[in-house]
Scaffold this motif. Structure first.
Motif, mmCIF file in Angstrom:
data_model
loop_
_atom_site.group_PDB
_atom_site.id
_atom_site.type_symbol
_atom_site.label_atom_id
_atom_site.label_comp_id
_atom_site.label_asym_id
_atom_site.label_seq_id
_atom_site.Cartn_x
_atom_site.Cartn_y
_atom_site.Cartn_z
ATOM 1 N N ASP A 184 0.831 -1.260 0.079
ATOM 2 C CA ASP A 184 -0.033 0.172 0.064
ATOM 3 C C ASP A 184 0.821 1.214 0.005
ATOM 4 O O ASP A 184 1.759 1.417 1.022
ATOM 5 C CB ASP A 184 -0.807 0.030 1.283
ATOM 6 N N PHE A 185 0.655 2.005 -1.173
ATOM 7 C CA PHE A 185 1.613 3.305 -1.484
ATOM 8 C C PHE A 185 0.751 4.367 -0.914
ATOM 9 O O PHE A 185 1.165 5.697 -1.083
ATOM 10 C CB PHE A 185 2.290 3.407 -2.614
ATOM 11 N N ASP A 186 -0.669 4.506 -0.645
ATOM 12 C CA ASP A 186 -1.358 5.548 -0.485
ATOM 13 C C ASP A 186 -1.140 5.749 1.291
ATOM 14 O O ASP A 186 -2.128 5.729 1.917
ATOM 15 C CB ASP A 186 -2.798 4.967 -0.468
ATOM 16 N N VAL A 187 -0.178 6.382 1.350
ATOM 17 C CA VAL A 187 0.319 6.844 3.005
ATOM 18 C C VAL A 187 -0.349 7.977 3.487
ATOM 19 O O VAL A 187 -0.938 9.029 2.740
ATOM 20 C CB VAL A 187 1.790 7.519 2.917
ATOM 21 N N GLY A 188 -1.261 7.897 4.677
ATOM 22 C CA GLY A 188 -2.117 8.726 5.317
ATOM 23 C C GLY A 188 -3.483 8.309 4.921
ATOM 24 O O GLY A 188 -4.516 8.862 5.691
ATOM 25 N N VAL A 218 1.214 -3.782 12.920
ATOM 26 C CA VAL A 218 1.992 -3.387 13.895
ATOM 27 C C VAL A 218 3.131 -2.039 13.373
ATOM 28 O O VAL A 218 2.941 -0.984 13.553
ATOM 29 C CB VAL A 218 2.551 -4.225 14.389
ATOM 30 N N TYR A 219 3.767 -2.583 12.098
ATOM 31 C CA TYR A 219 4.684 -1.856 11.539
ATOM 32 C C TYR A 219 3.906 -1.579 10.041
ATOM 33 O O TYR A 219 3.607 -2.481 9.550
ATOM 34 C CB TYR A 219 6.063 -2.425 11.540
ATOM 35 N N ASP A 220 4.815 -0.684 9.404
ATOM 36 C CA ASP A 220 4.395 -0.040 8.143
ATOM 37 C C ASP A 220 5.449 0.238 7.081
ATOM 38 O O ASP A 220 6.456 0.038 7.630
ATOM 39 C CB ASP A 220 3.165 0.917 8.024
ATOM 40 N N ALA A 273 0.313 0.790 4.470
ATOM 41 C CA ALA A 273 0.853 2.000 4.549
ATOM 42 C C ALA A 273 0.565 2.482 5.812
ATOM 43 O O ALA A 273 0.105 1.946 6.830
ATOM 44 C CB ALA A 273 0.172 2.802 3.520
ATOM 45 N N SER A 274 1.282 3.704 6.117
ATOM 46 C CA SER A 274 0.932 4.370 7.389
ATOM 47 C C SER A 274 -0.229 4.959 7.320
ATOM 48 O O SER A 274 -0.561 5.887 6.429
ATOM 49 C CB SER A 274 2.212 5.158 7.745
#
Length: 271
Positions: free
Chosen positions: A38-42, A57-59, A88-89
Motif C-alpha cells: 500500500d503506497f497510499d500513505v495517510g 503493527v509496523y508499516d 501503509a502508514s
C-alpha cells in the motif's frame, strides 16, 4: 526474482485497491508468492480490503526509515499462505517516503516474492510516482467514463517518463483494466464502449470487470472478491485477468452475475 506490478490510475474511486487485492489473491491462489504493498500513505485502505487492519503493527514508512525490519511489517494472509501485505502508514505523510528507502524495500521484496503488487494513490503526486518507479508492469484501472479515461491517459505518459525503465530507454509493460462496466448501459450510450476506451488509451486490454454489488460486499467483509465468492462475475473476471498476467491466453468475456451464463464476448485481443 519478482515482477513488480503497479496498479494505478489518475482518478480516485475507480477500484485500484479492490483490484490490487483481487489480483494479488488470484495470483496467490494459483500458487504464486505475492505481496501487495500500500503506497497510499495517510489514507491507507488496502489493509481494510484485505481484512488485516487489526494486525498492522509496523508499516511501509517504518521499513523505509529503518525503524522496523521488513519481516516485522509483512502480514501473512490467514486464508492464502502465499499472500502477504505490506501496509501503509495512516498517520505519516507521503514526504516520509524517500527514493532511496523505497528502492531498498523494493529490492528486498523482489528477492522474496514472485509478484510485488503496488497499490498506487490516485493522481500524479509523489506517492504515485514512487509507486510506479520500480514497476516492470502497470495495470491502468479506469471506469468507462470520459474523465476517468482522460486521467488514465496522463498516467500512461508518466509511466513512459518517470520510471526506472523509462530512464534506461525501456518501457513499462502496460495493460488496461476496465472496471464497473455494464454491457447494456454501454450499448445505450450511457457509458463509453470498450472499443472507445481502447482507441483513446491504446494499450492492451487485461480484463473487463462488470458492475456488481459483490465488489462492495467483499470490501465491507474485508475479503478480496476472488476469495469471498469465487463464482461471482467480478471474481471470475479478476481470475481471468490474473491468468493473462501469467501469460495464459484467455478469451475476453464480461461474466454475468446470472449463474451459468456468460456475458458478451469481446473480439479485442487480450493483453
Amino acid at each position: 526474482m519478482a515482477k513488480v506490478l503497479v496498479v494505478t490510475s489518475g482518478k480516485g474511486g475507480v477500484g485500484k485497491t479492490t483490484s490490487t487485492a483481487a489480483l494479488g489473491a488470484a495470483l496467490a491462489q494459483g500458487g504464486q508468492k505475492v505481496v501487495v504493498v500500500d503506497f497510499d500513505v495517510g489514507l491507507r485502505n488496502l489493509d481494510l480490503v484485505m481484512g488485516a487492519e487489526r494486525r498492522v503493527v509496523y508499516d511501509l514508512i517504518n521499513v523505509v526509515q529503518g525503524d522496523a525490519k521488513l519481516p516485522q511489517a509483512l502480514i501473512r494472509d490467514k486464508r492464502v499462505d502465499t499472500l502477504h501485505l505490506l501496509p501503509a502508514s495512516q498517520t505519516r505523510d507521503k514526504d516520509n517516503l524517500t527514493t532511496e528507502g523505497v528502492a531498498r524495500v523494493m529490492a528486498d521484496l523482489r528477492e522474496q516474492f514472485d509478484w510485488v503488487i503496488c497499490d498506487s494513490p490516485a493522481g500524479i503526486e509523489r506517492g504515485a510516482t514512487l509507486a510506479m518507479r520500480h514497476a516492470d508492469i502497470a495495470v491502468v484501472v479506469t471506469n468507462p467514463e470520459v474523465s476517468s479515461v482522460r486521467d488514465s491517459d496522463r498516467i500512461i505518459g508518466l509511466l513512459d517518463s518517470k520510471t526506472e525503465l523509462a530512464e534506461r530507454g525501456e518501457r513499462v509493460e502496460k495493460h488496461l483494466l476496465l472496471t464497473r462496466f455494464d454491457v447494456n448501459r454501454a450499448e445505450r450510450g450511457d457509458m463509453l464502449k470498450v472499443d472507445d476506451v481502447l482507441e483513446i488509451l491504446s494499450i492492451p486490454l487485461l480484463g473487463i470487470i462488470p458492475e456488481s454489488a459483490e465488489v462492495l460486499r467483499a470490501s465491507n467483509l474485508g475479503t478480496p472478491v476472488t476469495l469471498s465468492d469465487a463464482g461471482s462475475a467480478p471474481a471470475r473476471a479478476y481470475m481471468d485477468a490474473a491468468r493473462r498476467l501469467k501469460g495464459e491466453s484467455v478469451p475476453m468475456l464480461v461474466p454475468s452475475d446470472k449463474k451459468g451464463l456468460l456475458g458478451k464476448l469481446f473480439g479485442r485481443r487480450a493483453a
